[in-house]
Scaffold this motif. Structure first.
Motif, PDB file in Angstrom:
ATOM      1  N   ASN A 179       0.817  -1.214   0.000  1.00  0.00           N
ATOM      2  CA  ASN A 179       0.000   0.000   0.000  1.00  0.00           C
ATOM      3  C   ASN A 179       0.853   1.268   0.000  1.00  0.00           C
ATOM      4  O   ASN A 179       0.463   2.293  -0.550  1.00  0.00           O
ATOM      5  CB  ASN A 179      -0.945  -0.002   1.197  1.00  0.00           C
ATOM      6  CG  ASN A 179      -2.103  -0.959   1.024  1.00  0.00           C
ATOM      7  OD1 ASN A 179      -2.608  -1.148  -0.079  1.00  0.00           O
ATOM      8  ND2 ASN A 179      -2.539  -1.583   2.113  1.00  0.00           N
ATOM      9  N   LYS A 180       2.033   1.194   0.628  1.00  0.00           N
ATOM     10  CA  LYS A 180       2.932   2.350   0.631  1.00  0.00           C
ATOM     11  C   LYS A 180       3.467   2.648  -0.756  1.00  0.00           C
ATOM     12  O   LYS A 180       3.579   3.802  -1.160  1.00  0.00           O
ATOM     13  CB  LYS A 180       4.112   2.081   1.587  1.00  0.00           C
ATOM     14  CG  LYS A 180       3.840   2.355   3.042  1.00  0.00           C
ATOM     15  CD  LYS A 180       5.109   2.144   3.853  1.00  0.00           C
ATOM     16  CE  LYS A 180       4.886   2.406   5.330  1.00  0.00           C
ATOM     17  NZ  LYS A 180       6.140   2.170   6.124  1.00  0.00           N
ATOM     18  N   ASN A 181       3.846   1.597  -1.472  1.00  0.00           N
ATOM     19  CA  ASN A 181       4.445   1.762  -2.793  1.00  0.00           C
ATOM     20  C   ASN A 181       3.963   0.644  -3.713  1.00  0.00           C
ATOM     21  O   ASN A 181       4.649  -0.347  -3.921  1.00  0.00           O
ATOM     22  CB  ASN A 181       5.971   1.749  -2.694  1.00  0.00           C
ATOM     23  CG  ASN A 181       6.642   2.034  -4.029  1.00  0.00           C
ATOM     24  OD1 ASN A 181       5.979   2.341  -5.017  1.00  0.00           O
ATOM     25  ND2 ASN A 181       7.963   1.925  -4.062  1.00  0.00           N
ATOM     26  N   PRO A 182       2.760   0.773  -4.267  1.00  0.00           N
ATOM     27  CA  PRO A 182       2.164  -0.319  -5.043  1.00  0.00           C
ATOM     28  C   PRO A 182       2.902  -0.663  -6.333  1.00  0.00           C
ATOM     29  O   PRO A 182       2.680  -1.722  -6.896  1.00  0.00           O
ATOM     30  CB  PRO A 182       0.744   0.182  -5.342  1.00  0.00           C
ATOM     31  CG  PRO A 182       0.803   1.657  -5.157  1.00  0.00           C
ATOM     32  CD  PRO A 182       1.838   1.909  -4.115  1.00  0.00           C
ATOM     33  N   ALA A 183       3.819   0.205  -6.783  1.00  0.00           N
ATOM     34  CA  ALA A 183       4.554  -0.056  -8.023  1.00  0.00           C
ATOM     35  C   ALA A 183       5.876  -0.767  -7.785  1.00  0.00           C
ATOM     36  O   ALA A 183       6.567  -1.145  -8.739  1.00  0.00           O
ATOM     37  CB  ALA A 183       4.802   1.248  -8.778  1.00  0.00           C
ATOM     38  N   SER A 184       6.274  -0.977  -6.518  1.00  0.00           N
ATOM     39  CA  SER A 184       7.577  -1.562  -6.211  1.00  0.00           C
ATOM     40  C   SER A 184       7.734  -2.946  -6.833  1.00  0.00           C
ATOM     41  O   SER A 184       6.825  -3.774  -6.792  1.00  0.00           O
ATOM     42  CB  SER A 184       7.758  -1.673  -4.695  1.00  0.00           C
ATOM     43  OG  SER A 184       8.908  -2.433  -4.374  1.00  0.00           O
TER      44      SER A 184
END
Length: 388
Positions: A179-184
């Motif tokens: 949720n913090k960085n969905p593209a990671s």
């Protein structure tokens, strides 16, 4: 335990990597290198470092090199976001998962004795995530070994409950980070924790929401990767399955009708039992967990048969004698026993969408499904609510 953890991290990758394995196997000759992986591995001097793509058809080598003075340096060309295994030496245990995209310069340090758990990764945004997640995986694996030792001492429901409790820290961490960085890129690994490993009973809705957020972000940021399309398909299937389960729980979905023969050759139709609460019990004589659950099913039948409850047992046997003997041996005294003796080729598999037995479907008096997958204490509790 190291081997178990490697299996945990690698086994689920086939669904992702099979889509990009053909690209990974393409010759990289005359292509400019766009992925750089280097590092220091103590105790590995003279061994080879292998960068591999894991697919359903096996392992495909992407790059390799000899470790000299405990140092290695691998360079290769990749088509886009991908997931790989970095293996040190010839032992399959000595491996770690690498998620990589074009232009990544990944640095790895560690000791060969604990490379899967103890590796430190830098040069990419997910380096710290890897270390934390591996700590959680290691703890989960140790606890899972202890849980497996309790098989036979606990009921299936108790084992599943404990399994979900042990898995909870991994799930929470995965949701938080995605949720913090969905593209990671590392979300490919983290998302494994959010997959419905035991069906949709007690499956958190927030897992579905987090996976959808990740899939949408990948579609926007990693559209050129085959992994993205695989992820979108998987998430769509999970959403569909979860929504179907939720509809079933509302009691608004009619139970698909079944018409099969009893051991005596009499046709018994599921819909003929409308007006009673019906437990559809998918089982087989050869299924150990089914036979273990049968005493509980018998107990519940005897307890509630005079309150409008009955059982419609559907066997996945292929041998009639084995089927009939199991009915007699386990004291399954209700009259509604049916089978087409087709085993896993039976039409009911697709009709009711299950892949393991025992599997139960609870049908209300109106013929609509009101719950699925209930056994043991959970089934008894649900029947007590319905048949007061």
């Amino acid at each position: 335990m190291r081997h178990i953890v490697v299996v945990i991290l690698v086994a689920f990758l086939a669904g992702f990597t099979s889509c990009n394995s053909s690209e990974s196997s393409d010759s990289t000759e005359n292509k400019e290198n766009n992925l750089f992986i280097s590092g220091t591995i103590k105790g590995a001097n003279g061994q080879k470092a292998y960068l591999e793509a894991v697919s359903q058809n096996g392992v495909i080598s992407v790059a390799d090199g000899v470790i000299e003075n405990e140092q290695f340096d691998l360079q290769t060309n990749i088509p886009g976001l991908g997931i790989y295994q970095l293996r040190i030496g010839e032992q399959p245990d000595n491996a770690l998962i690498i998620t990589a995209k074009k232009g990544d310069k990944i640095k790895i340090s560690g000791d060969i004795s604990n490379i899967a758990f103890g590796a430190k990764i830098s040069g990419v945004e997910w380096g710290n995530q890897y270390g934390k997640y591996m700590e959680l995986v290691a703890g989960f694996s140790k606890s899972q070994n202890e849980l497996m030792a309790l098989q036979g001492q606990l009921s299936q429901e108790e084992l599943v409950k404990k399994y979900l409790e042990l898995k909870k820290p991994m799930d929470e961490y995965a949701r938080e980070q995605i949720n913090k960085n969905p593209a990671s890129a590392f979300n490919i690994v983290l998302s494994n924790s959010l997959m419905p490993a035991t069906g949709f009973v007690d499956y958190p809705k927030e897992n579905v929401e987090t996976l959808r957020k990740m899939a949408d972000s990948y579609e926007k940021n990693h559209a050129d990767s085959p992994i993205t399309q695989t992820l979108i398909q998987q998430v769509t299937q999970i959403e569909s399955g979860y929504n179907e389960y939720e509809i079933m729980k509302t009691g608004k979905k009619p139970a698909p009708d079944i018409l099969m023969e009893s051991p005596e050759g009499k046709e018994i139709k599921l819909s003929s039992l409308k007006g009673k609460v019906v437990l559809i019990d998918f089982w087989a004589s050869w299924c150990g967990p089914c036979r273990k659950e049968n005493p509980n099913v018998v107990k519940l039948y005897n307890k509630y048969k005079n309150k409008g409850f009955t059982i419609y047992s559907v066997s996945l046997d292929t041998d009639q004698a084995s089927w009939v003997n199991a009915i007699e041996q386990d004291g399954l005294i209700w009259p509604n026993h049916v089978s087409d003796l087709m085993g896993w080729k039976s039409f009911v598999i697709k009709l009711y969408g299950f892949s393991a037995i025992p599997h139960t479907v609870l049908v209300g008096k109106d013929g609509n499904i009101i719950d699925v997958g209930l056994r043991g204490d959970a089934l008894e509790k649900r029947l007590a609510e319905i048949l007061k």
